[in-house]
Design an enzyme around this catalytic site. Structure first.
Site, PDB file in Angstrom:
ATOM      1  N   ASP A 289       0.879  -1.176   0.000  1.00 41.70           N
ATOM      2  CA  ASP A 289       0.000   0.000   0.000  1.00 41.70           C
ATOM      3  C   ASP A 289       0.919   1.229   0.000  1.00 41.70           C
ATOM      4  OD1 ASP A 289       0.911   0.250   2.594  1.00 41.70           O
ATOM      5  OD2 ASP A 289      -1.069   0.176   3.534  1.00 41.70           O
ATOM      6  N   HIS A 290       0.348   2.405   0.260  1.00 41.68           N
ATOM      7  CA  HIS A 290       1.142   3.638   0.246  1.00 41.68           C
ATOM      8  C   HIS A 290       2.267   3.615   1.287  1.00 41.68           C
ATOM      9  CE1 HIS A 290      -2.253   3.942   2.966  1.00 41.68           C
ATOM     10  NE2 HIS A 290      -1.544   4.773   3.701  1.00 41.68           N
TER      11      HIS A 290
ATOM     12  N   CYS B 253       3.145  -3.377   4.012  1.00 42.19           N
ATOM     13  CA  CYS B 253       2.303  -2.248   4.412  1.00 42.19           C
ATOM     14  C   CYS B 253       2.917  -1.652   5.678  1.00 42.19           C
ATOM     15  CB  CYS B 253       0.832  -2.650   4.569  1.00 42.19           C
ATOM     16  SG  CYS B 253       0.445  -3.778   5.900  1.00 42.19           S
TER      17      CYS B 253
ATOM     18  N   THR C 109       2.243  -1.822   9.093  1.00 44.11           N
ATOM     19  CA  THR C 109       2.516  -2.783  10.181  1.00 44.11           C
ATOM     20  C   THR C 109       2.731  -4.198   9.665  1.00 44.11           C
ATOM     21  OG1 THR C 109       0.185  -3.361  10.406  1.00 44.11           O
ATOM     22  CG2 THR C 109       0.995  -1.525  11.761  1.00 44.11           C
ATOM     23  N   GLY C 110       2.297  -4.464   8.444  1.00 38.77           N
ATOM     24  CA  GLY C 110       2.306  -5.815   7.892  1.00 38.77           C
ATOM     25  C   GLY C 110       1.024  -6.580   8.188  1.00 38.77           C
TER      26      GLY C 110
ATOM     27  N   GLY D 177      -2.285  -5.784   7.971  1.00 37.07           N
ATOM     28  CA  GLY D 177      -3.365  -5.738   6.981  1.00 37.07           C
ATOM     29  C   GLY D 177      -3.077  -6.667   5.811  1.00 37.07           C
TER      30      GLY D 177
ATOM     31  N   HIS E  68      10.168 -23.125   9.125  1.00 40.20           N
ATOM     32  CA  HIS E  68       9.123 -23.774   9.934  1.00 40.20           C
ATOM     33  C   HIS E  68       7.717 -23.656   9.341  1.00 40.20           C
ATOM     34  CE1 HIS E  68      11.437 -23.779  14.042  1.00 40.20           C
ATOM     35  NE2 HIS E  68      12.114 -24.362  13.062  1.00 40.20           N
TER      36      HIS E  68
ATOM     37  N   ARG F 219       8.027 -32.510  11.040  1.00 42.55           N
ATOM     38  CA  ARG F 219       6.959 -32.107  11.970  1.00 42.55           C
ATOM     39  C   ARG F 219       6.314 -30.787  11.536  1.00 42.55           C
ATOM     40  NH1 ARG F 219      11.753 -30.563  14.144  1.00 42.55           N
ATOM     41  NH2 ARG F 219      11.875 -28.576  15.286  1.00 42.55           N
ATOM     42  N   HIS F 220       7.089 -29.961  10.841  1.00 35.81           N
ATOM     43  CA  HIS F 220       6.532 -28.671  10.382  1.00 35.81           C
ATOM     44  C   HIS F 220       5.530 -28.880   9.247  1.00 35.81           C
ATOM     45  CE1 HIS F 220       9.275 -26.689  13.033  1.00 35.81           C
ATOM     46  NE2 HIS F 220      10.288 -27.350  12.491  1.00 35.81           N
TER      47      HIS F 220
HETATM   48  C1  RB5 Z   1      -1.908   2.596   6.531  1.00 35.12           C
HETATM   49  O1  RB5 Z   1      -1.997   3.770   7.254  1.00 35.12           O
HETATM   50  C2  RB5 Z   1      -1.795   1.387   7.464  1.00 35.12           C
HETATM   51  O2  RB5 Z   1      -2.982   1.222   8.168  1.00 35.12           O
HETATM   52  C3  RB5 Z   1      -1.454   0.154   6.675  1.00 35.12           C
HETATM   53  O3  RB5 Z   1      -0.278   0.362   5.959  1.00 35.12           O
HETATM   54  C4  RB5 Z   1      -1.219  -1.102   7.471  1.00 35.12           C
HETATM   55  O4  RB5 Z   1      -0.378  -0.867   8.549  1.00 35.12           O
HETATM   56  C5  RB5 Z   1      -2.415  -1.844   7.849  1.00 35.12           C
HETATM   57  O5  RB5 Z   1      -2.364  -2.929   8.425  1.00 35.12           O
END
Ligand code: RB5
Length: 142
Positions: free
Chosen positions: A8-9, A65, A67-68, A70, A98, A132-133
């Protein structure tokens, strides 16, 4: 080896640098966008890449993204995807060894670009351990 990549952005800057990095290492790369820093919705880019990895058009995928989370939540709705979030090199290695993650998810707002490259390198160069994995990942689908 064809690698799909999407963001995303919040992840677009790292995506663009990673595309150059991967092309320089000889990988074929398919860019699923976004290609703008304008605010956008991560599922619009995650789903097309997820479908391409599921269908085999891409062998692996990288999703970025802020936080990763989403990207991971969206991609893990695809039956053929195991998307794993990694924020350091050890987890980048373990998510393949794993969990056999076929999509690597990176939290751009919480790691440096250098760390992102180190994680990608660790994930790409590690083999799934099986055993096992394999039994454990076989129990994931509902
Ligand atoms: C965008 O502001 C943010 O919400 C997105 O990049 C991500 O972190 C969502 O999980």
């Amino acid at each position: 080896m064809i690698i799909g990549i999407c963001s995303d952005h919040a992840g677009v800057e790292y995506k663009s640098k990673l595309i150059s990095y991967l092309l320089g290492k000889g990988y074929e790369v398919v860019n699923f966008g976004t290609d703008s820093t304008d605010s956008c919705d991560y599922p619009d880019f995650a789903h097309p890449m997820g479908k391409a990895v599921e269908s085999g058009k891409c062998n692996l995928g990288i999703a970025i993204c802020g936080t990763g989370n989403g990207m991971a939540m969206t991609l893990n709705h695809h039956k053929g995807i195991r998307a794993g979030l990694a924020w350091n090199t050890a987890i980048g290695k373990l998510v393949k060894e794993h969990n056999n993650a076929n999509v690597l998810v990176l939290p751009a707002r919480f790691i440096s670009y250098q760390m992102a490259v180190s994680i990608v390198r660790a994930w790409l160069s590690t083999q799934f351990a099986g055993g096992r994995h394999q039994r454990r990942i076989d129990k994931i689908p509902l």
